[in-house]
Design a protein around this motif. Structure first.
Motif, PDB file in Angstrom:
ATOM      1  N   GLY A 159      22.297  17.044  17.227  1.00 16.65           N
ATOM      2  CA  GLY A 159      23.502  16.575  17.913  1.00 16.65           C
ATOM      3  C   GLY A 159      24.088  17.561  18.918  1.00 16.65           C
ATOM      4  O   GLY A 159      25.137  17.308  19.501  1.00 16.65           O
ATOM      5  N   GLU A 160      23.408  18.705  19.115  1.00 16.08           N
ATOM      6  CA  GLU A 160      23.895  19.647  20.140  1.00 16.08           C
ATOM      7  C   GLU A 160      23.542  19.136  21.528  1.00 16.08           C
ATOM      8  O   GLU A 160      22.440  18.619  21.739  1.00 16.08           O
ATOM      9  N   GLU A 161      24.480  19.320  22.450  1.00 13.45           N
ATOM     10  CA  GLU A 161      24.231  18.806  23.797  1.00 13.45           C
ATOM     11  C   GLU A 161      24.081  19.928  24.826  1.00 13.45           C
ATOM     12  O   GLU A 161      24.762  20.945  24.754  1.00 13.45           O
ATOM     13  N   TYR A 162      23.180  19.713  25.769  1.00 17.17           N
ATOM     14  CA  TYR A 162      22.886  20.691  26.823  1.00 17.17           C
ATOM     15  C   TYR A 162      22.990  19.999  28.178  1.00 17.17           C
ATOM     16  O   TYR A 162      22.264  19.050  28.456  1.00 17.17           O
ATOM     17  N   ASP A 163      23.917  20.503  28.967  1.00 13.08           N
ATOM     18  CA  ASP A 163      24.192  19.904  30.276  1.00 13.08           C
ATOM     19  C   ASP A 163      23.283  20.537  31.338  1.00 13.08           C
ATOM     20  O   ASP A 163      23.236  21.759  31.479  1.00 13.08           O
ATOM     21  N   LYS A 196      16.748   7.757  31.032  1.00 11.06           N
ATOM     22  CA  LYS A 196      17.239   8.114  29.691  1.00 11.06           C
ATOM     23  C   LYS A 196      16.215   7.880  28.590  1.00 11.06           C
ATOM     24  O   LYS A 196      16.294   8.477  27.522  1.00 11.06           O
ATOM     25  N   GLN A 197      15.273   6.964  28.843  1.00  9.97           N
ATOM     26  CA  GLN A 197      14.340   6.557  27.797  1.00  9.97           C
ATOM     27  C   GLN A 197      13.159   7.507  27.599  1.00  9.97           C
ATOM     28  O   GLN A 197      12.415   7.382  26.628  1.00  9.97           O
ATOM     29  N   TRP A 198      12.928   8.401  28.554  1.00  8.73           N
ATOM     30  CA  TRP A 198      11.689   9.197  28.459  1.00  8.73           C
ATOM     31  C   TRP A 198      11.819  10.631  28.929  1.00  8.73           C
ATOM     32  O   TRP A 198      10.889  11.416  28.762  1.00  8.73           O
ATOM     33  N   PHE A 199      12.965  11.056  29.491  1.00 13.11           N
ATOM     34  CA  PHE A 199      13.041  12.297  30.253  1.00 13.11           C
ATOM     35  C   PHE A 199      13.066  13.571  29.406  1.00 13.11           C
ATOM     36  O   PHE A 199      13.008  14.681  29.928  1.00 13.11           O
ATOM     37  N   VAL A 200      13.182  13.434  28.091  1.00 17.97           N
ATOM     38  CA  VAL A 200      13.166  14.628  27.231  1.00 17.97           C
ATOM     39  C   VAL A 200      12.219  14.337  26.047  1.00 17.97           C
ATOM     40  O   VAL A 200      12.120  13.191  25.613  1.00 17.97           O
ATOM     41  N   PRO A 201      11.478  15.356  25.578  1.00 14.86           N
ATOM     42  CA  PRO A 201      10.544  15.104  24.467  1.00 14.86           C
ATOM     43  C   PRO A 201      11.293  14.603  23.229  1.00 14.86           C
ATOM     44  O   PRO A 201      12.270  15.222  22.798  1.00 14.86           O
ATOM     45  N   LYS A 202      10.814  13.486  22.676  1.00 15.34           N
ATOM     46  CA  LYS A 202      11.419  12.957  21.447  1.00 15.34           C
ATOM     47  C   LYS A 202      11.150  13.928  20.303  1.00 15.34           C
ATOM     48  O   LYS A 202      10.131  14.601  20.309  1.00 15.34           O
ATOM     49  N   PRO A 203      12.036  14.075  19.306  1.00 18.15           N
ATOM     50  CA  PRO A 203      13.215  13.238  19.033  1.00 18.15           C
ATOM     51  C   PRO A 203      14.487  13.648  19.772  1.00 18.15           C
ATOM     52  O   PRO A 203      15.558  13.158  19.426  1.00 18.15           O
ATOM     53  N   TRP A 204      14.408  14.551  20.741  1.00 23.70           N
ATOM     54  CA  TRP A 204      15.573  14.790  21.583  1.00 23.70           C
ATOM     55  C   TRP A 204      15.876  13.502  22.365  1.00 23.70           C
ATOM     56  O   TRP A 204      14.985  12.665  22.545  1.00 23.70           O
ATOM     57  N   THR A 205      17.119  13.394  22.803  1.00 23.62           N
ATOM     58  CA  THR A 205      17.480  12.222  23.606  1.00 23.62           C
ATOM     59  C   THR A 205      18.301  12.657  24.820  1.00 23.62           C
ATOM     60  O   THR A 205      18.806  13.782  24.868  1.00 23.62           O
ATOM     61  N   ILE A 206      18.409  11.762  25.786  1.00 17.77           N
ATOM     62  CA  ILE A 206      19.312  11.984  26.915  1.00 17.77           C
ATOM     63  C   ILE A 206      20.618  11.263  26.578  1.00 17.77           C
ATOM     64  O   ILE A 206      20.672  10.033  26.518  1.00 17.77           O
ATOM     65  N   ALA A 207      21.667  12.053  26.336  1.00 13.77           N
ATOM     66  CA  ALA A 207      22.959  11.485  25.929  1.00 13.77           C
ATOM     67  C   ALA A 207      23.622  10.789  27.118  1.00 13.77           C
ATOM     68  O   ALA A 207      24.251   9.742  26.977  1.00 13.77           O
ATOM     69  N   SER A 208      23.486  11.396  28.310  1.00 15.43           N
ATOM     70  CA  SER A 208      23.993  10.721  29.497  1.00 15.43           C
ATOM     71  C   SER A 208      23.294  11.277  30.718  1.00 15.43           C
ATOM     72  O   SER A 208      22.634  12.328  30.656  1.00 15.43           O
ATOM     73  N   CYS A 209      23.475  10.574  31.807  1.00 16.25           N
ATOM     74  CA  CYS A 209      22.690  10.881  32.992  1.00 16.25           C
ATOM     75  C   CYS A 209      23.402  10.300  34.209  1.00 16.25           C
ATOM     76  O   CYS A 209      23.931   9.195  34.163  1.00 16.25           O
ATOM     77  N   GLU A 210      23.468  11.079  35.264  1.00 11.93           N
ATOM     78  CA  GLU A 210      24.174  10.662  36.472  1.00 11.93           C
ATOM     79  C   GLU A 210      23.301  11.006  37.670  1.00 11.93           C
ATOM     80  O   GLU A 210      22.896  12.165  37.832  1.00 11.93           O
TER      81      GLU A 210
END
Lengths: 164, 164
Positions: free
Chosen positions: A70-74, A38-52
């Motif tokens: 704040g848009e989320e992409y699954d 979650k800490q690095w998997f997407v270029p900042k300032p995007w974030t990983i909202a959740s991960c399984e």
């Protein structure tokens, strides 16, 4: 057993190769532990909202990316091949349990090998079904994106956040 | 490790269950040996013109079906999970080496378990991504087709053609 991944085809596929100065086992942990990924998997300032992650063939590999607005992409898929500290193959063409996915796009592979005592040769592949999909992935910013997150991962590991 | 296949969903998936009076290890051989598979894998008078099997995750599972009129239909995919005498999972959503396929349709699974001393509980699943694909597969004759070839396989094994 020989490597099960398709031979790289520059017309169809994309590749990122890096020599990085963090050890293989910490790269493996960074890729396979939700709290770390979650800490690095997407270029900042995007974030990983959740991960399984269910780290076995057919197991879930799902990340939800959140834009700064704040848009989320699954992104849902499953693992295909899991060899600790060596390779991780996953795809979004199949959902967990190998169910065909609604929007198949690519198969990804991470190949790791030791480089000297504490470094890693880091190779990431994106394997596509046709040239148009490869081009599309390239235009979406594959090289910048995957390169940026590899750098973010190295910085994160160097911060000491991933215990040995 | 628990079974990696998606839970059966009657809206999305199809299933054939049979109790057959040939032993598990001969069923496994009939499914995994090209020379045997060619003899029963498509309802007669169709034939299998050629067949290529590389029995490991990511390995090719390809059959070419030939109509009585001589038209050929290529079915290419790969294996996902291979547990001798127990289960075989394969898909046409990925080509060999896990490359995304041009026309993803379904994931198939064959589950075998012993029934008494010489019989087999034979369960075949077709796992789809949506209801329309399941309906389409059903209309194409899944139940008749898979049932017919299961019967053909039993007859073929009973003829003694598959050595123990």
């Amino acid at each position: 057993m020989t490597m099960p991944l398709a031979k790289f085809d520059p017309k169809l596929d994309l590749k990122l190769e890096r020599e990085i100065d963090v050890p293989v086992h910490l790269v493996w942990k960074a890729w396979t532990t939700p709290a770390h990924l979650k800490q690095w998997f997407v270029p900042k300032p995007w974030t990983i909202a959740s991960c399984e992650l269910d780290l076995r063939p057919g197991g879930i590999f799902r990340t939800v990316m959140r834009s700064p607005e704040g848009e989320e992409y699954d992104n849902s898929g499953c693992y295909l091949d899991v060899v600790p500290n060596e390779r991780l193959i996953f795809t979004d063409t199949l959902l967990p349990g190998y169910r065909p996915a609604p929007k198949p796009f690519f198969t990804g592979a991470l190949l790791l090998s030791p480089l000297g005592a504490t470094g890693t040769r880091y190779v990431a592949y994106a394997i596509h079904g046709d040239e148009a999909t490869r081009e599309n992935h390239e235009k979406m910013g594959f090289h910048d994106g995957w390169g940026t997150v590899a750098s973010q991962m190295v910085d994160y590991i160097k911060s000491g956040a991933v215990p040995a």
